[in-house]
Design an enzyme around this catalytic site. Sequence first.
Site, PDB file in Angstrom:
ATOM      1  N   GLU A   1      -3.489   3.856   6.413  1.00  0.00           N
ATOM      2  CA  GLU A   1      -3.562   3.589   4.974  1.00  0.00           C
ATOM      3  C   GLU A   1      -4.139   4.794   4.224  1.00  0.00           C
ATOM      4  O   GLU A   1      -3.779   5.067   3.088  1.00  0.00           O
ATOM      5  CB  GLU A   1      -4.416   2.338   4.713  1.00  0.00           C
ATOM      6  CG  GLU A   1      -4.430   1.954   3.240  1.00  0.00           C
ATOM      7  CD  GLU A   1      -4.962   0.553   2.973  1.00  0.00           C
ATOM      8  OE1 GLU A   1      -4.894  -0.306   3.858  1.00  0.00           O
ATOM      9  OE2 GLU A   1      -5.439   0.342   1.849  1.00  0.00           O
TER      10      GLU A   1
ATOM     11  N   ARG B   1       0.821  -1.233   0.000  1.00  0.00           N
ATOM     12  CA  ARG B   1       0.000   0.000   0.000  1.00  0.00           C
ATOM     13  C   ARG B   1       0.849   1.276   0.000  1.00  0.00           C
ATOM     14  O   ARG B   1       0.462   2.296   0.577  1.00  0.00           O
ATOM     15  CB  ARG B   1      -0.954   0.027   1.219  1.00  0.00           C
ATOM     16  CG  ARG B   1      -1.895  -1.132   1.293  1.00  0.00           C
ATOM     17  CD  ARG B   1      -2.873  -1.185   0.133  1.00  0.00           C
ATOM     18  NE  ARG B   1      -3.486  -2.485   0.068  1.00  0.00           N
ATOM     19  CZ  ARG B   1      -3.089  -3.463  -0.780  1.00  0.00           C
ATOM     20  NH1 ARG B   1      -2.126  -3.251  -1.653  1.00  0.00           N
ATOM     21  NH2 ARG B   1      -3.687  -4.622  -0.774  1.00  0.00           N
TER      22      ARG B   1
ATOM     23  N   CYS C   1     -10.038   0.003   4.008  1.00  0.00           N
ATOM     24  CA  CYS C   1      -9.324  -0.222   5.273  1.00  0.00           C
ATOM     25  C   CYS C   1      -8.531   1.022   5.652  1.00  0.00           C
ATOM     26  O   CYS C   1      -7.898   1.635   4.797  1.00  0.00           O
ATOM     27  CB  CYS C   1      -8.362  -1.404   5.134  1.00  0.00           C
ATOM     28  SG  CYS C   1      -9.242  -2.959   5.030  1.00  0.00           S
TER      29      CYS C   1
HETATM   30  C1  FAD Z   1     -15.335   0.407  -0.536  1.00  0.00           C
HETATM   31  C2  FAD Z   1     -13.847   0.536  -0.746  1.00  0.00           C
HETATM   32  C3  FAD Z   1     -13.089  -0.592  -0.962  1.00  0.00           C
HETATM   33  C4  FAD Z   1     -11.702  -0.498  -1.152  1.00  0.00           C
HETATM   34  N1  FAD Z   1     -10.988  -1.626  -1.374  1.00  0.00           N
HETATM   35  C5  FAD Z   1      -9.662  -1.548  -1.577  1.00  0.00           C
HETATM   36  C6  FAD Z   1      -8.892  -2.726  -1.836  1.00  0.00           C
HETATM   37  O1  FAD Z   1      -9.419  -3.824  -1.908  1.00  0.00           O
HETATM   38  N2  FAD Z   1      -7.563  -2.590  -2.018  1.00  0.00           N
HETATM   39  C7  FAD Z   1      -6.944  -1.370  -1.960  1.00  0.00           C
HETATM   40  O2  FAD Z   1      -5.719  -1.311  -2.146  1.00  0.00           O
HETATM   41  N3  FAD Z   1      -7.641  -0.242  -1.726  1.00  0.00           N
HETATM   42  C8  FAD Z   1      -8.988  -0.294  -1.527  1.00  0.00           C
HETATM   43  N4  FAD Z   1      -9.697   0.839  -1.290  1.00  0.00           N
HETATM   44  C9  FAD Z   1      -9.001   2.143  -1.185  1.00  0.00           C
HETATM   45  C10 FAD Z   1      -8.913   2.948  -2.498  1.00  0.00           C
HETATM   46  O3  FAD Z   1      -9.932   2.596  -3.400  1.00  0.00           O
HETATM   47  C11 FAD Z   1      -7.550   2.772  -3.155  1.00  0.00           C
HETATM   48  O4  FAD Z   1      -6.513   3.189  -2.314  1.00  0.00           O
HETATM   49  C12 FAD Z   1      -7.467   3.552  -4.478  1.00  0.00           C
HETATM   50  O5  FAD Z   1      -6.325   3.143  -5.164  1.00  0.00           O
HETATM   51  C13 FAD Z   1      -7.470   5.080  -4.342  1.00  0.00           C
HETATM   52  O6  FAD Z   1      -7.613   5.616  -5.655  1.00  0.00           O
HETATM   53  P1  FAD Z   1      -8.269   7.039  -5.905  1.00  0.00           P
HETATM   54  O7  FAD Z   1      -8.246   7.304  -7.365  1.00  0.00           O
HETATM   55  O8  FAD Z   1      -9.597   7.132  -5.268  1.00  0.00           O
HETATM   56  O9  FAD Z   1      -7.219   7.971  -5.197  1.00  0.00           O
HETATM   57  P2  FAD Z   1      -7.528   9.147  -4.159  1.00  0.00           P
HETATM   58  O10 FAD Z   1      -8.169   8.573  -2.968  1.00  0.00           O
HETATM   59  O11 FAD Z   1      -8.210  10.271  -4.843  1.00  0.00           O
HETATM   60  O12 FAD Z   1      -6.046   9.602  -3.794  1.00  0.00           O
HETATM   61  C14 FAD Z   1      -5.233   8.799  -2.980  1.00  0.00           C
HETATM   62  C15 FAD Z   1      -3.869   9.480  -2.848  1.00  0.00           C
HETATM   63  O13 FAD Z   1      -3.220   9.488  -4.107  1.00  0.00           O
HETATM   64  C16 FAD Z   1      -3.003  10.835  -4.546  1.00  0.00           C
HETATM   65  N5  FAD Z   1      -3.278  10.798  -5.983  1.00  0.00           N
HETATM   66  C17 FAD Z   1      -4.429  10.444  -6.612  1.00  0.00           C
HETATM   67  N6  FAD Z   1      -4.252  10.444  -7.944  1.00  0.00           N
HETATM   68  C18 FAD Z   1      -2.956  10.807  -8.161  1.00  0.00           C
HETATM   69  C19 FAD Z   1      -2.156  10.972  -9.319  1.00  0.00           C
HETATM   70  N7  FAD Z   1      -2.644  10.776 -10.542  1.00  0.00           N
HETATM   71  N8  FAD Z   1      -0.856  11.348  -9.168  1.00  0.00           N
HETATM   72  C20 FAD Z   1      -0.348  11.555  -7.925  1.00  0.00           C
HETATM   73  N9  FAD Z   1      -1.059  11.422  -6.794  1.00  0.00           N
HETATM   74  C21 FAD Z   1      -2.351  11.046  -6.908  1.00  0.00           C
HETATM   75  C22 FAD Z   1      -3.924  11.705  -3.721  1.00  0.00           C
HETATM   76  O14 FAD Z   1      -3.374  12.991  -3.556  1.00  0.00           O
HETATM   77  C23 FAD Z   1      -3.960  10.940  -2.416  1.00  0.00           C
HETATM   78  O15 FAD Z   1      -2.818  11.242  -1.660  1.00  0.00           O
HETATM   79  C24 FAD Z   1     -11.080   0.765  -1.114  1.00  0.00           C
HETATM   80  C25 FAD Z   1     -11.857   1.912  -0.909  1.00  0.00           C
HETATM   81  C26 FAD Z   1     -13.220   1.805  -0.732  1.00  0.00           C
HETATM   82  C27 FAD Z   1     -14.040   3.053  -0.543  1.00  0.00           C
END
Ligand code: FAD
Length: 313
Positions: free
Chosen positions: A296, A176, A227
């Site tokens: 996380e 992660r 998580c």
């Molecule tokens: C119901 C649910 C289930 C989930 N299950 C999982 C799972 O099974 N496994 C898992 O690993 N995660 C899980 N997650 C967490 C989440 O979906 C992941 O961490 C996901 O990868 C975040 O992506 P995002 O586009 O929403 O990023 P964001 O939440 O928008 O951003 C996360 C971080 O990355 C940065 N960021 C975003 N895009 C960029 C970019 N292009 N360049 C640089 N920085 C950037 C942001 O500034 C922030 O610091 C879950 C979340 C939810 C709500």
Amino acid sequence: MCSADVFDKLIRALGDMAVTCREDASFAELTTLGTGGKIRLAVFPDDLRKTVRTLRLIDQLAVPRVVLGKGSNVLANDGFFDGVAVVMSATGVKTHGRSATVLAGTSTVYLSKVLREKGLCGGEFFACLPATVGGSVVGNAGCFGQDVQSVLRSVTVYKNGKIVHMGAKKCNFSKRNSVFRRHPDWVVLAAKFTFEVGDPQQVERNILRMRRSKALSQPLEFRSAGCVVYHESVALSKLIDQAGLKGYAVGGAQISTKHAGFVLNIDKATSLDIYLIIQHIKETLWDKYGICAKTELCLVGWKDDDDFAKRQE
Ligand SMILES: Cc1cc2nc3c(=O)[nH]c(=O)nc-3n(C[C@H](O)[C@H](O)[C@H](O)COP(=O)(O)OP(=O)(O)OC[C@H]3O[C@@H](n4cnc5c(N)ncnc54)[C@H](O)[C@@H]3O)c2cc1C
């Protein structure tokens, strides 16, 4: 605090570039947790060129910025953010044989649809994330034994005003985590992946199995960010459960009774409610099991969260 003149200049220039801007946005509407304060300006550059020009402009004007994907791993402070949220909105997938080059704003669910159609396997987990591809790279997202680091080949990154290409090794992936979490000013613009060739129907079956399993074990009907804590080698949700923390609540937030790793926004929670629960989980895991859990969620607008880890050293 940035002057109104700087923001006026920024908004005018972004308007000339046809970049969508909003002055009434909040983290509550841009994150899956549905919490967090108002944002001075949110911008939605919807192609690669606009994204790079937008980032350069913001940096030249020295305006604070935060990059957002789908906000599914973000806990933003409840206070006002006097800066710009750049919502990664450029999308697109190009496949070539076993490879796929994907713009950072592409939803992981859409990528999984393309992979299913092409019969490419190893990326079925993308179907289970409510995320963008860029955000999934930053957090080395994964589940069911698959993760970003096992399929990523290279990334295109905006770094100090320049566009650079980085091989997967340079991303320093661990559980992660990646180099991008330590460099929040770097922006992932696109990612190149390589998958295994398989059978579209088998890929479809894998996705259905993973989704079913998630629906059975996770409280997907509530707002959350997945998580909230992790550890390199220990599965924490079992320990959180054993410690009797399921159902523990602060304000409108609660540790899920279905999956102890999830903190839910049950009833108009604030980010502070969620933050306090995370601290309580970390303190409890340390006191009961001597385990130093890491947050996380990506914290936006809080003081250095590593304080907790430092206190345990
Ligand atoms: C119901 C649910 C289930 C989930 N299950 C999982 C799972 O099974 N496994 C898992 O690993 N995660 C899980 N997650 C967490 C989440 O979906 C992941 O961490 C996901 O990868 C975040 O992506 P995002 O586009 O929403 O990023 P964001 O939440 O928008 O951003 C996360 C971080 O990355 C940065 N960021 C975003 N895009 C960029 C970019 N292009 N360049 C640089 N920085 C950037 C942001 O500034 C922030 O610091 C879950 C979340 C939810 C709500």
